[in-house]
Design an enzyme around this catalytic site. Structure first.
Site, PDB file in Angstrom:
ATOM      1  N   TYR A 144       0.852  -1.200   0.000  1.00 34.21           N
ATOM      2  CA  TYR A 144       0.000   0.000   0.000  1.00 34.21           C
ATOM      3  C   TYR A 144       0.882   1.242   0.000  1.00 34.21           C
ATOM      4  O   TYR A 144       2.031   1.228   0.440  1.00 34.21           O
ATOM      5  CB  TYR A 144      -0.940   0.010   1.211  1.00 34.21           C
ATOM      6  CG  TYR A 144      -0.252   0.186   2.542  1.00 34.21           C
ATOM      7  CD1 TYR A 144      -0.006   1.459   3.063  1.00 34.21           C
ATOM      8  CD2 TYR A 144       0.162  -0.914   3.293  1.00 34.21           C
ATOM      9  CE1 TYR A 144       0.624   1.629   4.282  1.00 34.21           C
ATOM     10  CE2 TYR A 144       0.793  -0.763   4.513  1.00 34.21           C
ATOM     11  CZ  TYR A 144       1.024   0.515   5.002  1.00 34.21           C
ATOM     12  OH  TYR A 144       1.664   0.683   6.213  1.00 34.21           O
ATOM     13  N   CYS A 145       0.326   2.335  -0.522  1.00 31.01           N
ATOM     14  CA  CYS A 145       1.001   3.632  -0.519  1.00 31.01           C
ATOM     15  C   CYS A 145      -0.081   4.707  -0.576  1.00 31.01           C
ATOM     16  O   CYS A 145      -1.265   4.408  -0.441  1.00 31.01           O
ATOM     17  CB  CYS A 145       1.991   3.748  -1.675  1.00 31.01           C
ATOM     18  SG  CYS A 145       1.245   3.493  -3.308  1.00 31.01           S
ATOM     19  N   THR A 146       0.302   5.949  -0.760  1.00 31.93           N
ATOM     20  CA  THR A 146      -0.651   7.058  -0.643  1.00 31.93           C
ATOM     21  C   THR A 146      -1.822   6.928  -1.612  1.00 31.93           C
ATOM     22  O   THR A 146      -2.983   6.865  -1.204  1.00 31.93           O
ATOM     23  CB  THR A 146       0.067   8.399  -0.879  1.00 31.93           C
ATOM     24  OG1 THR A 146       1.186   8.495  -0.004  1.00 31.93           O
ATOM     25  CG2 THR A 146      -0.884   9.568  -0.625  1.00 31.93           C
TER      26      THR A 146
END
EC number: 1.14.-.-
Length: 296
Positions: free
Chosen positions: A184-186
């Site tokens: 996951y990331c922004t």
């Protein structure tokens, strides 16, 4: 009445003439008085821009009128009106600089060979079925995770995205190669690439959170697996997904919970570190832990 907004989006698609796209995007953003950052490469576009609501809408409408960008998943959030100091539109070899551009392959459908996309509700289904076997793997810089992350997530020791290759090749995560790993990331773009790199290095069951933390927070607020605040790359520096958010970060001075980053006052450093508003107001200078002993 002023209604400033910020939009974040990316599209992976082959672009035959990135420089022509750069000129068009620069003219379009200037036309609608937008500021922020747009990166273009042969593999697509990555943009974060802010401006007045109606201007941003017009920019988005015109951007989506270009066929390769018609399905762009544009994420909206509240702005403050001066969220970016300037407009920057550049062509670069990689949309996200992992230093592995030769491994990334894209077509009109997006990235080839990446992790399985999970919408927020699909993630919850996976958690219901697989429980503690599921591993959250943070695809951001370690600093960003200081104020918020998925519960019990693995946070690699990274300062920039270039550090990820060494991290996943170090052997320290080899025990995860047969487990379900959710990257996951922004907003999702870093995990498009990271999931490819992980699969290429023997991670067998790799997922990526579709729309990133932003879409997950919109869906579940503070009632899901996300804890704390989200670091963002504009003047706000952090955002929350509901009232009553408990910060995971702590002020380096007093230890009070805070999500507020400040830059080290040493111009040769400028490192970001956590400091609450009260401690910032009480000190004339603000140096990080590495610079303070030498300069104060």
């Amino acid at each position: 009445m002023s209604m400033p907004k910020i939009v974040l989006f990316y599209v992976f698609t082959p672009l035959a003439d990135p420089e022509a796209i750069r000129l068009w995007q620069k003219a379009l953003a200037e036309k609608w008085n937008l500021k922020g950052r747009v990166i273009i490469s042969k593999d697509g576009i990555n943009a974060t821009l802010g401006g007045e609501l109606n201007d941003v809408k017009r920019y988005c409408r015109e951007t989506r009128s270009y066929a390769p960008f018609k399905n762009a998943d544009i994420k909206w959030s509240e702005g403050e009106g001066d969220d970016f100091p300037r407009l920057s539109v550049k062509v670069r070899p990689e949309l996200v600089t992992f230093g592995a551009g030769d491994e990334l392959k894209v077509n009109e459908e997006g990235v080839i060979g990446g992790g399985t996309h999970l919408k927020p509700e699909d993630l919850h289904h996976l958690m219901d079925e697989r429980g503690d076997d599921v591993v959250f793997f943070d695809g951001r810089n370690a600093m960003e995770a200081e104020i918020g992350k998925f519960r019990n997530a693995v946070v690699p020791n990274t300062t920039t995205t270039r550090d990820f290759l060494n991290e996943i090749e170090s052997g320290k995560y080899d025990d995860l190669k047969k487990r379900p790993v959710v990257t996951y990331c922004t907003g999702g773009i870093r995990c498009e690439v990271l999931s490819v790199l992980m699969k290429n290095r023997g991670f067998e069951e790799v997922y990526q959170l579709d729309g990133g933390i932003v879409r997950y927070g919109e869906a579940y607020g503070n009632d899901g697996y996300w804890d704390g605040s989200l670091y963002v790359f504009d003047k706000r520096m952090h955002m929350e997904f509901g009232s009553g958010t408990e910060s995971l970060g702590h002020c380096v001075e007093c230890g009070k919970p805070t999500a507020q980053f400040v830059n080290c006052a040493n111009n040769d450093c400028r490192k970001l570190f956590l400091r609450c508003d009260e401690c910032t107001a009480a000190h004339k200078h603000q140096y990080c832990g590495e610079c303070e002993p030498a300069l104060v």
